[in-house]
Design a protein around this motif. Structure first.
Motif, PDB file in Angstrom:
ATOM      1  N   GLN A  25      42.771  70.373 -25.995  1.00 49.28           N
ATOM      2  CA  GLN A  25      41.940  72.545 -26.084  1.00 49.28           C
ATOM      3  C   GLN A  25      43.041  73.290 -25.790  1.00 49.28           C
ATOM      4  N   LYS A  26      44.065  72.069 -24.763  1.00 48.82           N
ATOM      5  CA  LYS A  26      45.563  73.062 -24.528  1.00 48.82           C
ATOM      6  C   LYS A  26      46.316  73.545 -25.879  1.00 48.82           C
ATOM      7  N   GLN A  27      46.301  72.409 -26.489  1.00 45.79           N
ATOM      8  CA  GLN A  27      47.346  72.270 -27.967  1.00 45.79           C
ATOM      9  C   GLN A  27      46.639  73.518 -28.620  1.00 45.79           C
ATOM     10  N   VAL A  28      45.129  73.506 -28.579  1.00 49.32           N
ATOM     11  CA  VAL A  28      44.623  74.541 -29.760  1.00 49.32           C
ATOM     12  C   VAL A  28      44.905  75.968 -29.517  1.00 49.32           C
ATOM     13  N   LYS A  29      44.986  76.080 -27.395  1.00 54.78           N
ATOM     14  CA  LYS A  29      45.152  77.420 -26.901  1.00 54.78           C
ATOM     15  C   LYS A  29      46.399  77.805 -27.236  1.00 54.78           C
ATOM     16  N   VAL A  30      47.690  76.889 -27.164  1.00 58.67           N
ATOM     17  CA  VAL A  30      49.026  76.836 -27.637  1.00 58.67           C
ATOM     18  C   VAL A  30      49.241  77.553 -29.256  1.00 58.67           C
ATOM     19  N   LEU A  57      53.007  62.644 -31.234  1.00 58.33           N
ATOM     20  CA  LEU A  57      53.719  64.272 -31.547  1.00 58.33           C
ATOM     21  C   LEU A  57      54.361  64.884 -32.889  1.00 58.33           C
ATOM     22  N   GLY A  58      54.035  65.476 -33.811  1.00 54.77           N
ATOM     23  CA  GLY A  58      54.592  65.876 -35.054  1.00 54.77           C
ATOM     24  C   GLY A  58      55.757  66.752 -34.730  1.00 54.77           C
ATOM     25  N   TYR A  59      56.727  66.311 -35.036  1.00 54.31           N
ATOM     26  CA  TYR A  59      58.492  67.232 -35.038  1.00 54.31           C
ATOM     27  C   TYR A  59      58.890  67.904 -35.699  1.00 54.31           C
ATOM     28  N   GLY A  60      57.656  67.806 -37.089  1.00 49.94           N
ATOM     29  CA  GLY A  60      58.002  69.318 -37.882  1.00 49.94           C
ATOM     30  C   GLY A  60      56.575  69.808 -37.789  1.00 49.94           C
ATOM     31  N   ARG A  61      55.535  69.109 -37.156  1.00 51.18           N
ATOM     32  CA  ARG A  61      53.693  70.025 -37.224  1.00 51.18           C
ATOM     33  C   ARG A  61      53.546  69.743 -35.984  1.00 51.18           C
ATOM     34  N   PRO A  62      54.310  70.278 -35.281  1.00 49.19           N
ATOM     35  CA  PRO A  62      53.609  70.404 -33.838  1.00 49.19           C
ATOM     36  C   PRO A  62      51.876  70.655 -33.260  1.00 49.19           C
ATOM     37  N   ASP A  63      51.629  71.601 -34.658  1.00 49.19           N
ATOM     38  CA  ASP A  63      50.343  71.643 -34.870  1.00 49.19           C
ATOM     39  C   ASP A  63      49.216  70.515 -34.909  1.00 49.19           C
ATOM     40  N   GLU A  64      49.873  69.545 -36.075  1.00 51.90           N
ATOM     41  CA  GLU A  64      49.030  68.137 -35.943  1.00 51.90           C
ATOM     42  C   GLU A  64      48.783  67.359 -34.868  1.00 51.90           C
ATOM     43  N   LEU A  65      47.209  67.124 -34.232  1.00 56.41           N
ATOM     44  CA  LEU A  65      46.767  66.429 -33.490  1.00 56.41           C
ATOM     45  C   LEU A  65      46.967  64.849 -34.588  1.00 56.41           C
ATOM     46  N   GLN A 107      33.404  62.556 -33.219  1.00 57.24           N
ATOM     47  CA  GLN A 107      32.449  62.799 -33.168  1.00 57.24           C
ATOM     48  C   GLN A 107      31.999  63.859 -32.526  1.00 57.24           C
ATOM     49  N   LYS A 108      32.313  62.983 -30.696  1.00 57.51           N
ATOM     50  CA  LYS A 108      32.389  64.574 -29.752  1.00 57.51           C
ATOM     51  C   LYS A 108      32.937  65.297 -29.701  1.00 57.51           C
ATOM     52  N   TRP A 109      34.595  65.907 -30.136  1.00 54.83           N
ATOM     53  CA  TRP A 109      35.096  66.677 -30.358  1.00 54.83           C
ATOM     54  C   TRP A 109      34.365  67.702 -30.747  1.00 54.83           C
ATOM     55  N   GLN A 110      34.837  66.848 -32.373  1.00 51.06           N
ATOM     56  CA  GLN A 110      33.924  67.948 -33.323  1.00 51.06           C
ATOM     57  C   GLN A 110      33.330  68.796 -33.259  1.00 51.06           C
ATOM     58  N   ALA A 111      31.920  68.468 -32.306  1.00 50.22           N
ATOM     59  CA  ALA A 111      30.427  68.440 -31.963  1.00 50.22           C
ATOM     60  C   ALA A 111      31.047  69.781 -30.640  1.00 50.22           C
ATOM     61  N   GLU A 112      31.761  69.704 -29.656  1.00 55.97           N
ATOM     62  CA  GLU A 112      32.344  70.778 -29.373  1.00 55.97           C
ATOM     63  C   GLU A 112      33.495  71.803 -29.828  1.00 55.97           C
ATOM     64  N   GLY A 113      33.678  71.979 -31.351  1.00 50.42           N
ATOM     65  CA  GLY A 113      34.462  72.866 -31.853  1.00 50.42           C
ATOM     66  C   GLY A 113      35.758  72.490 -31.250  1.00 50.42           C
ATOM     67  N   LEU A 114      36.359  71.690 -31.315  1.00 46.75           N
ATOM     68  CA  LEU A 114      37.842  70.499 -30.912  1.00 46.75           C
ATOM     69  C   LEU A 114      38.078  70.320 -32.753  1.00 46.75           C
ATOM     70  N   PRO A 115      39.004  70.984 -32.664  1.00 47.80           N
ATOM     71  CA  PRO A 115      39.417  69.655 -34.103  1.00 47.80           C
ATOM     72  C   PRO A 115      39.648  68.217 -33.679  1.00 47.80           C
ATOM     73  N   CYS A 116      39.333  67.770 -35.332  1.00 52.54           N
ATOM     74  CA  CYS A 116      39.144  66.406 -34.679  1.00 52.54           C
ATOM     75  C   CYS A 116      40.721  65.538 -34.989  1.00 52.54           C
ATOM     76  N   PRO A 117      41.470  65.168 -34.420  1.00 51.04           N
ATOM     77  CA  PRO A 117      42.339  64.299 -34.591  1.00 51.04           C
ATOM     78  C   PRO A 117      42.411  63.366 -34.943  1.00 51.04           C
ATOM     79  N   VAL A 118      43.832  62.898 -35.533  1.00 51.10           N
ATOM     80  CA  VAL A 118      44.012  61.500 -36.398  1.00 51.10           C
ATOM     81  C   VAL A 118      43.924  60.430 -35.322  1.00 51.10           C
ATOM     82  N   ILE A 119      43.657  59.739 -34.933  1.00 56.12           N
ATOM     83  CA  ILE A 119      43.159  58.208 -34.325  1.00 56.12           C
ATOM     84  C   ILE A 119      43.899  56.804 -35.008  1.00 56.12           C
TER      85      ILE A 119
END
Ligand code: C2E
Ligand code: MG
Ligand code: MG
Ligand code: MG
Length: 284
Positions: free
Chosen positions: A275-280, A48-56, A103-115
């Motif tokens: 998906q939950k993060q994106v909704k929030v 989790l990013g303390y200053g940037r909670p929307d970053e995955l 790739q799978k997450w992006q294909a589903e229209g989700l943002p791509c988290p940094v891993i």
């Protein structure tokens, strides 16, 4: 392995359980077959990013689901993999799986988290891990800022030109580098200025004590301040309580990971997490 703990209880097969040599030989021979049998799985633990909670962001953590012994801890099989030379195949497999999942997450229209992916020193000294990462990125068409490579202090201690040049190649290509488990090894401060790094991960052993122990609190405070002066961002490992989070926020820690937020989880569950993060954040 989970004897006496009920059917649905997975318990890790731990290093001490591996001391008997017969047990050890069985595990080594099973290990060589495990990749073929697809017994490994990549789990993801959110960062989790303390200053940037929307970053995955998340860390990829390997799991071995042994058909008889149950879940075997990476603390057991990573050293084994290094010893028997399978760490290269395992590392390659893990990287490919992460890129496929992204790739799978992006294909589903989700943002791509940094891993962030862990690498062992052996992957640098007995192999060209930089070349492999760049090739894997090209093959999958992924962008280099989707990945962070986690390395350990032991790698930097060797100060080999070969290691240096691979790290430079990776960074020039846009892959960020995190120094894992900071504070547990030799913690020589000289390499913090000698190497180009992006993140410092403070080991869980320091985070554990920051609420009760003012010395531990002073240590994390100093590490964070020093890292920031060197232009590094800090990730705290093993955050388990709100009180620890409060201390770390006060000390301007940038990122945190730990059971307080989420445990490492299988891909399907992590996808729901995204998906939950994106909704929030789309509802704000
Ligand atoms: P690590 O890279 O330092 O990973 C963090 C470890 O801390 C993980 O253990 C994670 O499950 C655990 N952890 C996270 N939050 C908490 C918390 O709040 N409390 C506690 N008690 N633990 C927490 P895990 O998954 O057992 O992995 C152990 C180590 O195995 C990793 O330590 C890493 O060094 C190694 N490892 C795992 N996957 C790989 C891999 O793909 N390649 C390599 N080379 N090493 C790996
Ligand atoms: Mg790590
Ligand atoms: Mg770590
Ligand atoms: Mg650690």
């Amino acid at each position: 392995v989970a004897k006496g703990e009920g059917k649905n209880c997975w318990r890790f097969f731990t290093p001490s359980m591996l001391q008997a040599t017969r047990e050890r030989r069985t595990v080594i021979s099973d290990f060589t077959l495990a990749l073929k049998r697809q017994e490994f799985e990549v789990y993801y633990q959110p960062i989790l990013g303390y200053g940037r909670p929307d970053e995955l962001k998340a860390e990829a953590l390997l799991r071995w689901k042994h058909p008889q012994k149950g879940m075997i801890s990476p603390a057991v099989f990573i050293p084994l993999a290094e010893e028997v030379g399978l760490i290269h195949a395992l590392g390659d497999w893990c990287l490919k799986r992460v890129l496929q999942d992204q790739q799978k997450w992006q294909a589903e229209g989700l943002p791509c988290p940094v891993i962030a992916i862990n690498t062992s020193a052996k992957q640098f000294t007995h192999d060209d891990v930089a070349r492999k990462w760049l090739q894997a990125l090209r093959d999958s068409g992924a962008s280099s800022d989707q990945l962070v490579m986690e390395i350990t202090e032991s790698l930097l201690l060797q100060r080999q030109t070969e290691v240096l040049s691979q790290l430079r190649t990776l960074r020039e290509a846009g892959i960020r580098i995190a120094l894992d488990d900071f504070g547990t090894g030799y913690s020589s401060l000289s390499y913090l200025s000698a190497f180009e790094l992006d993140y410092l991960k403070i080991d869980r052993s320091f985070v554990q004590g920051i609420v009760q122990n003012s010395k531990d609190e002073a240590v994390t405070d100093a590490i964070i301040a020093m890292a920031h002066k060197l232009g590094l961002e800090v990730v705290a490992e093993g955050v388990e309580t709100l009180e620890q989070e409060e201390v770390l926020r006060r000390q301007h820690c940038d990122f945190a990971q730990g059971y307080y937020y989420a445990r490492p989880m299988p891909e399907a569950q992590y996808r729901e997490f995204i998906q939950k993060q994106v909704k929030v954040y789309s509802s704000q």
